[in-house]
Motif scaffolding. Sequence first.
Motif, PDB file in Angstrom:
ATOM      1  N   LYS A   1       0.793  -1.232  -0.206  1.00 23.43           N
ATOM      2  CA  LYS A   1       0.026  -0.134   0.088  1.00 23.43           C
ATOM      3  C   LYS A   1       1.000   1.134   0.182  1.00 23.43           C
ATOM      4  CE  LYS A   1      -0.600   0.154   5.244  1.00 23.43           C
ATOM      5  NZ  LYS A   1      -1.624   0.006   6.096  1.00 23.43           N
ATOM      6  N   ASN A   2       0.333   2.138  -0.468  1.00 22.55           N
ATOM      7  CA  ASN A   2       1.222   3.518  -0.703  1.00 22.55           C
ATOM      8  C   ASN A   2       0.995   4.177   0.529  1.00 22.55           C
ATOM      9  OD1 ASN A   2      -1.742   3.848  -1.336  1.00 22.55           O
ATOM     10  ND2 ASN A   2      -1.318   5.995  -1.725  1.00 22.55           N
ATOM     11  N   LEU A   3       2.012   5.050   1.012  1.00 19.63           N
ATOM     12  CA  LEU A   3       2.112   5.700   2.234  1.00 19.63           C
ATOM     13  C   LEU A   3       1.978   7.161   1.894  1.00 19.63           C
ATOM     14  CD1 LEU A   3       4.886   3.788   4.129  1.00 19.63           C
ATOM     15  CD2 LEU A   3       2.399   3.687   4.262  1.00 19.63           C
ATOM     16  N   GLU A   4       2.217   7.607   0.594  1.00 14.51           N
ATOM     17  CA  GLU A   4       1.961   9.019   0.247  1.00 14.51           C
ATOM     18  C   GLU A   4       0.695   9.072  -0.517  1.00 14.51           C
ATOM     19  OE1 GLU A   4       4.497  10.810   1.092  1.00 14.51           O
ATOM     20  OE2 GLU A   4       6.131   9.320   1.339  1.00 14.51           O
ATOM     21  N   TRP A   5       0.060  10.473  -0.476  1.00 15.13           N
ATOM     22  CA  TRP A   5      -1.107  11.026  -1.136  1.00 15.13           C
ATOM     23  C   TRP A   5      -2.130   9.915  -0.590  1.00 15.13           C
ATOM     24  CZ3 TRP A   5      -0.050  15.611  -2.976  1.00 15.13           C
ATOM     25  CH2 TRP A   5       1.133  15.882  -3.345  1.00 15.13           C
ATOM     26  N   THR A   6      -2.424   9.579   0.628  1.00 14.20           N
ATOM     27  CA  THR A   6      -3.287   8.623   0.926  1.00 14.20           C
ATOM     28  C   THR A   6      -4.673   9.496   1.033  1.00 14.20           C
ATOM     29  OG1 THR A   6      -2.938   8.855   3.266  1.00 14.20           O
ATOM     30  CG2 THR A   6      -2.165   6.848   1.977  1.00 14.20           C
ATOM     31  N   GLY A   7      -4.738  10.859   1.257  1.00 16.97           N
ATOM     32  CA  GLY A   7      -5.879  11.511   1.445  1.00 16.97           C
ATOM     33  C   GLY A   7      -6.566  11.698   0.025  1.00 16.97           C
ATOM     34  N   ILE A   8      -5.599  11.519  -1.200  1.00 15.75           N
ATOM     35  CA  ILE A   8      -6.183  11.640  -2.521  1.00 15.75           C
ATOM     36  C   ILE A   8      -6.615  10.339  -2.856  1.00 15.75           C
ATOM     37  CG2 ILE A   8      -5.596  12.472  -4.805  1.00 15.75           C
ATOM     38  CD1 ILE A   8      -3.732  14.365  -3.734  1.00 15.75           C
ATOM     39  N   LEU A   9      -5.664   9.276  -2.946  1.00 19.01           N
ATOM     40  CA  LEU A   9      -6.063   7.982  -3.455  1.00 19.01           C
ATOM     41  C   LEU A   9      -5.033   6.971  -2.681  1.00 19.01           C
ATOM     42  CD1 LEU A   9      -7.349   6.326  -5.504  1.00 19.01           C
ATOM     43  CD2 LEU A   9      -5.343   6.438  -7.163  1.00 19.01           C
ATOM     44  N   SER A  10      -5.859   6.129  -2.003  1.00 22.12           N
ATOM     45  CA  SER A  10      -5.204   4.880  -1.236  1.00 22.12           C
ATOM     46  C   SER A  10      -5.270   3.811  -2.285  1.00 22.12           C
ATOM     47  CB  SER A  10      -5.909   4.764  -0.074  1.00 22.12           C
ATOM     48  OG  SER A  10      -5.180   3.388   0.655  1.00 22.12           O
ATOM     49  N   VAL A  11      -4.057   2.958  -2.634  1.00 18.76           N
ATOM     50  CA  VAL A  11      -4.225   1.857  -3.280  1.00 18.76           C
ATOM     51  C   VAL A  11      -3.632   0.758  -2.392  1.00 18.76           C
ATOM     52  CG1 VAL A  11      -3.413   0.562  -5.543  1.00 18.76           C
ATOM     53  CG2 VAL A  11      -3.714   3.123  -5.296  1.00 18.76           C
ATOM     54  N   ILE A  12      -4.300  -0.346  -2.060  1.00 19.99           N
ATOM     55  CA  ILE A  12      -4.012  -1.604  -1.611  1.00 19.99           C
ATOM     56  C   ILE A  12      -4.068  -2.628  -2.597  1.00 19.99           C
ATOM     57  CG2 ILE A  12      -4.606  -3.018   0.368  1.00 19.99           C
ATOM     58  CD1 ILE A  12      -5.652  -0.530   1.901  1.00 19.99           C
ATOM     59  N   GLU A  13      -2.940  -3.330  -2.438  1.00 15.11           N
ATOM     60  CA  GLU A  13      -2.735  -4.494  -3.626  1.00 15.11           C
ATOM     61  C   GLU A  13      -2.557  -5.785  -2.788  1.00 15.11           C
ATOM     62  OE1 GLU A  13      -0.476  -4.382  -7.569  1.00 15.11           O
ATOM     63  OE2 GLU A  13       0.641  -5.924  -6.302  1.00 15.11           O
ATOM     64  N   LYS A  14      -3.391  -6.830  -3.011  1.00 18.03           N
ATOM     65  CA  LYS A  14      -3.109  -8.091  -2.184  1.00 18.03           C
ATOM     66  C   LYS A  14      -2.720  -8.953  -3.443  1.00 18.03           C
ATOM     67  CE  LYS A  14      -5.878  -6.958   1.847  1.00 18.03           C
ATOM     68  NZ  LYS A  14      -6.900  -7.323   2.578  1.00 18.03           N
ATOM     69  N   GLN A  15      -1.925  -9.903  -3.138  1.00 21.13           N
ATOM     70  CA  GLN A  15      -1.482 -11.025  -4.116  1.00 21.13           C
ATOM     71  C   GLN A  15      -1.629 -12.482  -3.521  1.00 21.13           C
ATOM     72  OE1 GLN A  15       1.974  -9.521  -6.366  1.00 21.13           O
ATOM     73  NE2 GLN A  15       0.794  -9.728  -8.016  1.00 21.13           N
ATOM     74  N   SER A  16      -1.899 -13.309  -4.122  1.00 22.49           N
ATOM     75  CA  SER A  16      -1.797 -14.736  -3.500  1.00 22.49           C
ATOM     76  C   SER A  16      -0.942 -15.706  -4.468  1.00 22.49           C
ATOM     77  CB  SER A  16      -3.307 -15.429  -3.211  1.00 22.49           C
ATOM     78  OG  SER A  16      -3.281 -16.655  -2.928  1.00 22.49           O
ATOM     79  N   TYR A  17      -0.123 -16.244  -4.181  1.00 25.22           N
ATOM     80  CA  TYR A  17       0.809 -17.056  -5.027  1.00 25.22           C
ATOM     81  C   TYR A  17       0.563 -18.522  -4.416  1.00 25.22           C
ATOM     82  CZ  TYR A  17       3.392 -12.930  -6.172  1.00 25.22           C
ATOM     83  OH  TYR A  17       3.748 -11.689  -6.682  1.00 25.22           O
ATOM     84  N   ARG A  18       0.273 -19.462  -5.084  1.00 26.49           N
ATOM     85  CA  ARG A  18      -0.191 -20.753  -4.838  1.00 26.49           C
ATOM     86  C   ARG A  18       0.455 -21.907  -5.532  1.00 26.49           C
ATOM     87  NH1 ARG A  18      -3.286 -21.399  -0.534  1.00 26.49           N
ATOM     88  NH2 ARG A  18      -4.338 -19.691   0.374  1.00 26.49           N
TER      89      ARG A  18
END
Length: 259
Positions: A105-122
């Motif tokens: 997840k980004n730590l900058e500009w979170t008030g404008i756009l927060s991007v949370i990416e989750k990945q699963s490798y199996r």
Amino acid sequence: MVKFYESSFSYDYPFPAVSLAYFLRYPNPYAKHVLSTDVIDRHFDPDSQRLYTTRLHLKRSKLPPAVLKLLPKGIIGSNHDTGQSYILERSTVDVREGWMTTETKNLEWTGILSVIEKQSYRRPTQFPLGDLSGEKTYTKHGTTDVTTSTTFVSRFGQGGPRPGRKKAEVDTSIKDFAADVPDDDTAKKGVFASWSTSSLQRTIEAIGMRRTREALLKSKDGMNVVLGRLRSGGLVEVLEGMRRDREAMYGPDGPWKRV
């Protein structure tokens, strides 16, 4: 407002190689914007046989020009062109069961756009093929399945978590758009003034989603480069490739000048 994006694909490499390549993926020819990676915490749980890692990536990054055009000067400030941003990454690896989960997840500009990416490798599971007795099974040996889900949240115009905030206060930032548009651009000023907070949030999230799709393709290409190096020359070739990539980015002296 919230947007979601999900994609699935497979690497033509076994899970142990993919999980190792994940931690060795920077730098690579498709990630020249990554300036540094630091391990903040790493520990192994002997009971669950899992490895937990927290890392911080420093990347050369700016707000997309399309977003900058939308934001009033008071929000952008004077540091929007510094060109660097931090990304927090957490991961869990279970080699015994053959899976890895990651979250960035980004730590900058979170008030404008927060991007949370989750990945699963199996590691692919076995399943019967044409034999109800289950004696004959088919396994995609040498492949790893990956599922990526990304959440985009724009809180622009909400003005933070202050309770009881009136709608009039929330929409004040929208009026700033029109105020920042030159007086001779009457048409554009009118468009901005007519926009609602939710419209701007949806626009910002859509821009973020488009950039994420492009970034995922480059990320996969970069991983394949590292995996190819592992296959051809093992860890030695990976480290040599990292050295070449670093020289291509910064020159033979690296990012720091020799003393």
